[in-house]
Scaffold this motif. Structure first.
Motif, PDB file in Angstrom:
ATOM      1  N   GLU A   1     -52.702 -27.920 -28.285  1.00  0.00           N
ATOM      2  CA  GLU A   1     -51.284 -28.299 -28.187  1.00  0.00           C
ATOM      3  C   GLU A   1     -50.812 -29.032 -29.441  1.00  0.00           C
ATOM      4  OE1 GLU A   1     -53.467 -28.751 -25.692  1.00  0.00           O
ATOM      5  OE2 GLU A   1     -52.589 -28.051 -23.801  1.00  0.00           O
TER       6      GLU A   1
ATOM      7  N   GLY B   1     -53.207 -28.464 -20.690  1.00  0.00           N
ATOM      8  CA  GLY B   1     -53.993 -27.374 -20.109  1.00  0.00           C
ATOM      9  C   GLY B   1     -54.451 -26.325 -21.100  1.00  0.00           C
ATOM     10  N   GLY B   2     -54.124 -26.494 -22.362  1.00  0.00           N
ATOM     11  CA  GLY B   2     -54.516 -25.479 -23.343  1.00  0.00           C
ATOM     12  C   GLY B   2     -55.995 -25.469 -23.658  1.00  0.00           C
TER      13      GLY B   2
ATOM     14  N   HIS C   1     -59.347 -24.817 -22.508  1.00  0.00           N
ATOM     15  CA  HIS C   1     -59.845 -24.073 -21.354  1.00  0.00           C
ATOM     16  C   HIS C   1     -61.328 -24.338 -21.108  1.00  0.00           C
ATOM     17  CE1 HIS C   1     -56.404 -21.159 -22.480  1.00  0.00           C
ATOM     18  NE2 HIS C   1     -55.966 -22.088 -21.657  1.00  0.00           N
TER      19      HIS C   1
ATOM     20  N   TYR D   1     -64.340 -33.358  -7.562  1.00  0.00           N
ATOM     21  CA  TYR D   1     -65.483 -34.262  -7.631  1.00  0.00           C
ATOM     22  C   TYR D   1     -65.852 -34.743  -6.218  1.00  0.00           C
ATOM     23  CZ  TYR D   1     -64.966 -34.552 -12.763  1.00  0.00           C
ATOM     24  OH  TYR D   1     -64.900 -34.274 -14.104  1.00  0.00           O
TER      25      TYR D   1
ATOM     26  N   PHE E   1     -52.748 -19.941 -16.851  1.00  0.00           N
ATOM     27  CA  PHE E   1     -53.974 -19.508 -16.181  1.00  0.00           C
ATOM     28  C   PHE E   1     -54.088 -20.314 -14.888  1.00  0.00           C
ATOM     29  CE2 PHE E   1     -54.986 -18.594 -20.703  1.00  0.00           C
ATOM     30  CZ  PHE E   1     -55.278 -17.243 -20.588  1.00  0.00           C
TER      31      PHE E   1
ATOM     32  N   ASP F   1     -56.093 -22.250 -13.354  1.00  0.00           N
ATOM     33  CA  ASP F   1     -56.444 -23.671 -13.260  1.00  0.00           C
ATOM     34  C   ASP F   1     -55.425 -24.568 -13.968  1.00  0.00           C
ATOM     35  OD1 ASP F   1     -57.943 -25.766 -12.265  1.00  0.00           O
ATOM     36  OD2 ASP F   1     -59.288 -25.828 -13.998  1.00  0.00           O
ATOM     37  N   ASN F   2     -54.400 -23.962 -14.557  1.00  0.00           N
ATOM     38  CA  ASN F   2     -53.300 -24.766 -15.106  1.00  0.00           C
ATOM     39  C   ASN F   2     -52.159 -24.873 -14.110  1.00  0.00           C
ATOM     40  OD1 ASN F   2     -54.879 -24.743 -17.326  1.00  0.00           O
ATOM     41  ND2 ASN F   2     -53.415 -23.809 -18.706  1.00  0.00           N
TER      42      ASN F   2
ATOM     43  N   ASP G   1     -61.776 -32.277 -18.161  1.00  0.00           N
ATOM     44  CA  ASP G   1     -60.965 -32.535 -16.969  1.00  0.00           C
ATOM     45  C   ASP G   1     -59.912 -33.615 -17.249  1.00  0.00           C
ATOM     46  OD1 ASP G   1     -62.231 -30.617 -15.485  1.00  0.00           O
ATOM     47  OD2 ASP G   1     -63.513 -32.004 -14.369  1.00  0.00           O
TER      48      ASP G   1
ATOM     49  N   ARG H   1     -67.699 -40.604 -14.632  1.00  0.00           N
ATOM     50  CA  ARG H   1     -68.233 -39.237 -14.626  1.00  0.00           C
ATOM     51  C   ARG H   1     -67.197 -38.174 -15.008  1.00  0.00           C
ATOM     52  NH1 ARG H   1     -68.990 -37.605  -8.245  1.00  0.00           N
ATOM     53  NH2 ARG H   1     -66.931 -38.236  -7.490  1.00  0.00           N
ATOM     54  N   LEU H   2     -65.956 -38.562 -15.211  1.00  0.00           N
ATOM     55  CA  LEU H   2     -64.918 -37.581 -15.530  1.00  0.00           C
ATOM     56  C   LEU H   2     -65.162 -36.991 -16.925  1.00  0.00           C
ATOM     57  CD1 LEU H   2     -62.142 -36.438 -14.444  1.00  0.00           C
ATOM     58  CD2 LEU H   2     -61.089 -38.107 -15.988  1.00  0.00           C
ATOM     59  N   THR H   3     -65.195 -35.663 -16.991  1.00  0.00           N
ATOM     60  CA  THR H   3     -65.403 -35.057 -18.310  1.00  0.00           C
ATOM     61  C   THR H   3     -64.127 -35.141 -19.135  1.00  0.00           C
ATOM     62  OG1 THR H   3     -64.695 -32.826 -17.679  1.00  0.00           O
ATOM     63  CG2 THR H   3     -67.017 -33.377 -17.299  1.00  0.00           C
TER      64      THR H   3
ATOM     65  N   ARG I   1     -57.133 -31.947 -19.274  1.00  0.00           N
ATOM     66  CA  ARG I   1     -56.436 -30.904 -18.517  1.00  0.00           C
ATOM     67  C   ARG I   1     -55.678 -31.472 -17.316  1.00  0.00           C
ATOM     68  NH1 ARG I   1     -57.219 -25.994 -18.681  1.00  0.00           N
ATOM     69  NH2 ARG I   1     -57.298 -25.784 -16.405  1.00  0.00           N
ATOM     70  N   HIS I   2     -56.354 -32.338 -16.579  1.00  0.00           N
ATOM     71  CA  HIS I   2     -55.783 -32.715 -15.288  1.00  0.00           C
ATOM     72  C   HIS I   2     -55.178 -34.125 -15.271  1.00  0.00           C
ATOM     73  CE1 HIS I   2     -57.249 -28.932 -13.922  1.00  0.00           C
ATOM     74  NE2 HIS I   2     -58.512 -29.255 -14.083  1.00  0.00           N
TER      75      HIS I   2
ATOM     76  N   SER J   1     -50.700 -20.796 -28.198  1.00  0.00           N
ATOM     77  CA  SER J   1     -50.155 -22.144 -28.038  1.00  0.00           C
ATOM     78  C   SER J   1     -50.793 -22.904 -26.881  1.00  0.00           C
ATOM     79  CB  SER J   1     -48.631 -22.068 -27.805  1.00  0.00           C
ATOM     80  OG  SER J   1     -48.016 -21.430 -28.894  1.00  0.00           O
ATOM     81  N   GLY J   2     -51.570 -22.213 -26.075  1.00  0.00           N
ATOM     82  CA  GLY J   2     -52.210 -22.881 -24.946  1.00  0.00           C
ATOM     83  C   GLY J   2     -51.262 -23.169 -23.800  1.00  0.00           C
ATOM     84  N   THR J   3     -50.159 -22.418 -23.723  1.00  0.00           N
ATOM     85  CA  THR J   3     -49.164 -22.730 -22.691  1.00  0.00           C
ATOM     86  C   THR J   3     -49.146 -21.721 -21.546  1.00  0.00           C
ATOM     87  OG1 THR J   3     -47.515 -21.515 -23.959  1.00  0.00           O
ATOM     88  CG2 THR J   3     -47.628 -23.883 -24.317  1.00  0.00           C
ATOM     89  N   VAL J   4     -50.048 -20.758 -21.578  1.00  0.00           N
ATOM     90  CA  VAL J   4     -50.052 -19.728 -20.537  1.00  0.00           C
ATOM     91  C   VAL J   4     -50.620 -20.306 -19.243  1.00  0.00           C
ATOM     92  CG1 VAL J   4     -51.185 -17.574 -19.875  1.00  0.00           C
ATOM     93  CG2 VAL J   4     -50.079 -17.768 -22.102  1.00  0.00           C
TER      94      VAL J   4
END
Lengths: 164, 805
Positions: free
Chosen positions: A79, A37-38, A40, B126, B39, B41-42, A28, A23-25, A31-32, B34-37
């Motif tokens: 990235e 993390g770029g 969003h 989850y 935010f 949730d990062n 996610d 179920r992991l998107t 990012r995780h 660059s997507g490095t900020v």
């Protein structure tokens, strides 16, 4: 706990292998699990386009894609845009900077990945083609005008030089 | 020491600006693209838990029982928070007016769909959401208060029983001889308007990571916070902590527009951290939570309004009755948006008298929050629509009617009946410029041809005044005390001549770090790359507020200039001492401290800072080894309001005129924007590209509010909007690529002459579009006085007579 499945992907040229819940998107996962993390997440239901990445060269909503669906795929995220050796911004990134094509910057990775796909398929897009391509990405800050200008600037700079 | 803040760029200690006034690239952008900020949730902390919130499915219900044992036993769950905990540990949030606040999690009863009832902290989001499914809550349904009319009916159910009424505030303001001007009017033009709920919807929702230190009894909250110190005070009050034990660390935000929310999520995550032994807890609001119950609903308004008009078209009076549905309490300061129109109640006009009857009511809709503009967009829609109705009735061109009523350039500073003082402007010049740019006569000719061909084409010409640089005194009428809004910075020069500007806020999109860099670089004559802007945690930052009320660009400019002026005085003293010049014999110019009598003798910033930090033996008496200065700016010359709410509130008064050309499709009711023109005047444009971005972004939000966006509730008070499939945000196809021009009337009272410019476009666009639509409908004898003018709503109006109009 649901059974985990093996996922093997190549993201921005790097190979990753992980065991993940079905179920992991993909958002996610990137990012995780991979700490990229770029990409969003703005709505998690496929409307805003902030999480757009390229999966095997085609744009996809990472929030509506499961990580297991990407097994075996090559993925490009924001990235992956900068030149890995020089660190120079990609022409699309530089065009967004020069064209003031962003304000808060949260939706910007999604716009740039959509633009990357557009300019690969349509190197010299008309204004209507740009709007058609970007019509699935929401920006709450700019009102889109500077984004449109930035994409035009990127197209102009990336155009293969024509023989004189 | 009196600090003189330069009121024009030419007063800076350089021969020419290299950055101020130029569309320099933003210092924020390389990291953002660059997507490095970072935010929120990062951002993660070791051992961090993840929060999920169970929300009420009912608009109004008593909570009979809450069973959480199964959830607590579920995999990965570390803590479960209920109303019982919250009632024991917390206070309801502070509100204005006082006493209309909820707890962060429902205690005893729920007051709106989406209100948090139970929260879980688990090892992943989850698993936390899995655990919520094991919570069992028994409700006793109560009759909901579905709308403002029901709220005011006698015998209505009460949203807050202890108040004994659903009316939060009921006040009448009278400014000038209102009864007389209406009695003496040759014509009174009145209409009723309905503005339905819209809201901010930044692309990033709210998020935070909170850690309650149980040993130290202190709290650290990282998050997407627009106003850090204000947030710290609020958390201290609701969580029963001393303010100096709350640290708010604000992260870059993916937009805000006032409607980011935050207090509830922060308190819930903080309490979960407390319950789980001090482990950090992350809460990331999702979009459905935001749309149902986040900080994103604003302006749910019913208006009755009238203009008093003389035979020559002079407007002498403006009377407004507003019933504003605040939803379930005043936790989001939605009330302020009803007070802000006082700052520019009568717009661009010399209207001599005005009146405002204001009723704020509580219902079982979601609580309302700020949204960019903070109230004037609906107010301006009412005023400007009435101007158009008057023009139509009198057979005067709407642009001409406006021109006749403008405040004239020589009348500034001009005090409006509702008390605020406009600093400067030239409304005639702005109107002339936009009509010329749009080729207004040709547009009217095009419209006449189109009408002859049966097309529904309309033109809107709308002007507004944007109150810029908010002050707390503007909101005193709804119970917010205070005069002045401190915005502080620390400017430090390092050993190598680099300059660091420490501020109390973070990135949100408006480019304030760039503006700060431009100002500091120009002041010290250094390259913009030598300036670094850094965010400081709330507990150690100098007093600050952050983004809000079209204020920060001006305020941070004033603060930096104030700190730079202090540094200049200090550096000149040091340089005079070491260069053996007479007292006062050294000046700062183009980044050098030079002897006035012998300019070839000079010291660089780096030399001065290095000397101060490393050669105390060479310093003159009384000078500390500290090449740093703080300055806290607030708008000068503000005053407390009188009994009718009148005061000098917002410092600057920018203005704009928009022209829209719209065609309505008879078959679908869809309004297409054929062309859109803007001329504005916000004084000195510190970074013209930033200003253009603010304008165009405000247009987009105005288009959304005028044509598409609406939080719909059914008759039982159930929200029908929970996704972006229901809440229609404008895309690139809906937003016009506007044609823009500007004039510059520098503010005589603000730093560098800049005026607040973040909200002017959303103040103007909805009115412009609705006026254009009504101009298009005029030949049919129809009027639409409700927003959004969605295709559905317009189609119904066109077809209400049974046949296609």
């Amino acid at each position: 706990m649901p059974n985990k499945q093996r996922v093997e992907v190549r993201v921005n040229g790097t190979r990753y292998v992980r065991e993940v819940e079905p179920r992991l998107t993909l958002a996610d996962f990137l990012r995780h699990e991979l700490n990229l993390g770029g990409t969003h997440v703005g709505c998690e239901h496929g409307i805003c386009g902030a999480c757009t990445v390229l999966v095997d060269e085609r744009s996809a909503r990472a929030c509506l894609t499961l990580a297991v669906q990407a097994d075996g795929c090559g993925i490009t995220t924001v990235e992956g845009l900068r030149d890995p050796s020089s660190g120079a911004l990609h022409p699309i990134q530089q065009a967004f900077v020069d064209g003031h094509g962003l304000q808060c910057g949260f939706c910007t990775p999604g716009f740039m990945m959509t633009t990357l796909e557009l300019l690969r398929c349509t190197p010299d897009p008309s204004e209507e083609q740009i709007k058609e391509a970007l019509g699935g990405n929401l920006c709450r800050c700019t009102g889109y005008q500077s984004i449109l200008d930035s994409v035009k600037l990127a197209a102009q700079r990336m155009k293969p030089s024509t023989p004189a | 020491m009196a600090i003189e803040i330069p009121t024009l760029p030419e007063q800076m200690p350089n021969d020419a600006s290299r950055y101020v006034g130029k569309a320099v690239n933003r210092v924020e952008d390389p990291a953002l693209v660059s997507g490095t900020v970072e935010f929120i949730d990062n951002f993660s902390l070791p051992g961090m838990l993840h929060c999920a919130i169970l929300r009420s499915p009912h608009p109004h219900a008593r909570i009979l029982s809450v069973k959480v044992d199964a959830a607590l036993a579920a995999e990965g769950v570390a803590a479960v928070l209920t109303g019982e905990d919250v009632g024991r540990w917390c206070n309801p949030c502070f509100t204005a007016p006082e006493g209309w606040g909820n707890y962060c999690l429902a205690v005893g009863k729920v007051r709106f769909v989406g209100e948090p009832v139970v929260a879980v902290a688990a090892s992943s989001r989850y698993l936390a959401e899995d655990a919520l499914e094991l919570v069992d809550i028994e409700y006793e349904l109560l009759p909901p208060v579905a709308d403002a009319g029901q709220a005011m009916a006698s015998g209505a159910p009460l949203v807050f029983e202890e108040r004994g009424t659903n009316v939060m505030l009921d006040r009448t303001y009278t400014w000038g001889e209102l009864e007389r001007v209406f009695a003496e009017a040759d014509r009174v033009v009145s209409r009723r308007f309905r503005w339905n709920r819209v809201g901010a919807n930044p692309t990033e929702t709210f998020g935070c990571v909170c850690r309650w230190d149980l040993a130290d009894n202190s709290l650290v909250c990282h998050g997407a916070y627009q106003t850090p110190r204000f947030m710290a005070i609020g958390r201290a009050a609701s969580l029963n902590l001393p303010v100096n034990r709350v640290r708010i660390v604000t992260h870059p935000q993916g937009g805000g527009f006032g409607g980011k929310g935050g207090p509830r999520g922060t308190d819930i995550a903080a309490l979960l951290s407390r319950k789980s032994g001090g482990r950090p807890v992350k809460y990331i609001e999702d979009r459905m939570e935001y749309l149902l119950a986040g900080g994103g609903q604003s302006w749910d308004r019913h208006y009755d309004a009238a203009l008093a008009v003389k035979a020559d078209g002079t407007v002498t009076g403006f009377r407004v009755r507003l019933v504003d549905d605040q939803g379930a309490g005043a936790e989001g300061y939605g009330t302020i948006s009803a007070a802000k129109p006082l700052a520019a109640f009568t717009g661009n006009y010399r209207i001599e008298a005005a009146g405002y009857e204001l009723t704020l009511v509580a219902t079982n809709r979601a609580p309302t929050y700020p949204y960019r503009g903070y109230g004037p967009p609906p107010h301006n829609l009412v005023l400007e629509s009435l101007m158009d109705c008057t023009a139509r009735e009198m057979g005067i061109d709407p642009a001409e009617l406006r021109r006749r009523n403008y405040i004239r350039p020589e009348q500034f500073p001009y005090t409006v009946p509702s008390g605020n003082e406009y600093d400067s402007g030239d409304y005639h010049a702005v109107l002339d410029r936009v009509l010329q740019m749009a080729d207004y006569d040709a547009l009217r000719a095009f419209q006449a041809e189109a009408r002859a061909a049966g097309r529904l084409v309309g033109i809107g010409v709308v002007n507004t005044v944007e109150p810029g640089v908010f002050d707390w005194n503007a909101y005193a009428t709804v119970g917010v005390p205070g005069v002045g809004v401190p915005e502080g910075v620390k400017v430090a020069v390092d050993l190598f001549g680099g300059v660091t500007v420490a501020v109390g806020f973070s990135l949100q999109g408006q480019g304030q770090f760039t503006v700060a860099s431009q100002v500091a670089a120009d002041y010290f004559g250094i390259d913009i790359a030598q300036v670094r802007v850094a965010t400081t945690p709330s507990d150690v930052a100098v007093p600050h507020f952050g983004q809000g009320g079209s204020r920060l660009g001006v305020a941070v400019t004033g603060a930096i200039l104030g700190a730079c002026e202090k540094l200049r005085a200090m550096f000149c003293t040091v340089a005079a001492h070491v260069m053996q010049a007479p007292e006062g014999g050294v000046e700062l110019r183009n980044g050098c401290l030079r002897r006035i009598d012998a300019p070839e003798h000079s010291m660089s910033l780096a030399e001065i800072a290095g000397l101060m930090l490393s050669r105390s033996d060479l310093l003159p008496p009384g000078i500390e080894p500290c090449p740093e200065a703080t300055y806290v700016w607030t708008a000068p010359n503000r005053n407390a309001p009188d009994d009718q709410g009148r005061c000098r509130s917002y410092l600057t008064a920018a203005n704009a005129t928009h022209v829209a050309v719209i065609e309505i499709d008879r078959d679908t009711g869809r309004s297409a924007i054929l062309d859109y023109f803007i001329v504005d005047d916000c004084g000195t444009r510190l970074n013209p590209a930033n200003v253009e971005g603010q304008l165009q972004g405000g247009v987009a939000q105005g288009v959304g509010a005028a044509l598409y966006e609406e939080y719909v509730y059914d008759a039982d008070c159930q929200p029908l909007v929970s996704t972006f499939v229901d809440y229609l945000m404008p895309t690139i196809h809906e937003v016009p690529m506007t044609k823009k021009d500007h004039i510059v009337t520098p503010s005589p009272v603000s730093p560098l002459g800049a005026k607040g410019c973040g909200e002017g476009a959303i103040h103007t666009t909805p009115a412009t579009i609705l006026c254009a639509i009504n101009d298009a409908l005029a030949p049919l004898g129809k009027e639409l006085l409700e927003t959004p003018a969605s295709p559905h709503r317009v189609w119904k109006l066109l077809h209400e007579d049974g046949a296609a109009a």
